[in-house]
Enzyme design. Sequence first.
Site, short mmCIF file in Angstrom:
data_model
loop_
_atom_site.label_atom_id
_atom_site.label_comp_id
_atom_site.label_asym_id
_atom_site.label_seq_id
_atom_site.Cartn_x
_atom_site.Cartn_y
_atom_site.Cartn_z
N ARG A 50 0.84 -1.22 0.00
CA ARG A 50 0.00 0.00 0.00
C ARG A 50 0.87 1.26 0.00
NH1 ARG A 50 -4.48 0.70 4.58
NH2 ARG A 50 -2.65 1.08 5.86
N LYS A 149 -2.47 7.20 1.42
CA LYS A 149 -2.24 7.36 2.86
C LYS A 149 -1.10 8.38 3.02
CE LYS A 149 -2.21 4.57 7.02
NZ LYS A 149 -3.19 5.37 7.71
N GLU A 182 -16.00 6.74 5.71
CA GLU A 182 -15.23 6.00 6.71
C GLU A 182 -15.12 6.89 7.94
OE1 GLU A 182 -11.11 5.37 5.66
OE2 GLU A 182 -10.92 7.34 4.74
N1 PMP Z 1 -9.12 4.97 7.28
C1 PMP Z 1 -8.18 5.88 7.60
C2 PMP Z 1 -8.42 7.30 7.24
C3 PMP Z 1 -7.01 5.49 8.25
O1 PMP Z 1 -6.07 6.39 8.56
C4 PMP Z 1 -6.82 4.12 8.58
C5 PMP Z 1 -5.54 3.66 9.26
N2 PMP Z 1 -5.45 4.13 10.57
C6 PMP Z 1 -7.84 3.22 8.26
C7 PMP Z 1 -8.94 3.67 7.60
C8 PMP Z 1 -7.69 1.76 8.59
O2 PMP Z 1 -6.72 1.17 7.75
P1 PMP Z 1 -5.85 -0.07 8.21
O3 PMP Z 1 -6.80 -1.15 8.60
O4 PMP Z 1 -5.05 -0.43 7.01
O5 PMP Z 1 -5.01 0.38 9.35
#
Ligand code: PMP
Length: 290
Positions: A50, A149, A182
């Site tokens: 990622r 990210k 989200e």
């Molecule tokens: N959405 C956002 C905006 C995030 O920053 C994160 C990670 N903290 C997630 C979702 C969850 O992603 P992951 O399960 O890969 O940590």
Amino acid sequence: MKVFIDGKFYSQRDAKVSVFDHGLLYGDGIFEGIRAYNGRVFKLDEHIERLFCSAKALLLKVPMSRRALNRAVVETCRVNHVRDGYIRLVITRGVGTLGLNPNRCKKPSVIIIAGKIQLYPQSFYAKGMDIITVPTVRNLHSAVNPAIKSLNYLNNILAKIEANNAGCEEAVMLNSEGYVAECTGDNLFIMKAGQLLTPPLYAGALYGITRSTVMDLAREIGVPALETTLTRYDLFNADECFLTGTGAEVVPVVRIDGRVIGSGRPGRVTRQLVSAYHALTKVSGEPIYV
Ligand code: PMP
């Protein structure tokens, strides 16, 4: 604590970046939050993949190979004697001039910090969280794609401030059309009529690694897991709700905007997924100590 910066380890006191780094000046960079459990780095290859996708989107050249980054993360855990912890992997655009032109930054920097994280109090996991929707909408794909990210988290921070002001720890972010995207640092799921539902990435969600792990675990226990657009109405009328994230893991939600979700207690499938997720973290991942 020893911090990895560009191939060397520095003490916490000496672990510093330049004030001319565009990661600081403009939020020009990317990161990953990764967990170590039981002496293993969980889903390390997925996080590194990622990271490279985020880098591609920003036209940022990661100055190490996937394999070398993998080794550097494991090594940072080892020198810090981490068995259970949280790893922050950051790539900044590097040192440049005061203008925002990224081409003036000659060399991206790689930073790896292996520490601890406790995102939410234990009571949230036992009793469930109370969350709200907030006015700040999720970034548009056509502006700053939420799939990247990046170090620019202001959209999420504004939403978090709104949640905090209302006495909540986490916020549901809608997209510009009013569909659920989200939360500020977590993906969101509901259970409805025996199906596990989560917004599609195009609704404005990060491709969460915990999200896809939990969807696989749900299918393994015979629960269909689907992506679908969701409105606030769908959240209010869900049978169960929970959030997922590397830091948060799987955390039940029992109230949204004052509406009680399901029975008001963490739901049955949610609890099953919490256990299945914990069980997986104990046995899977890149060994730190071999
Ligand atoms: N959405 C956002 C905006 C995030 O920053 C994160 C990670 N903290 C997630 C979702 C969850 O992603 P992951 O399960 O890969 O940590």
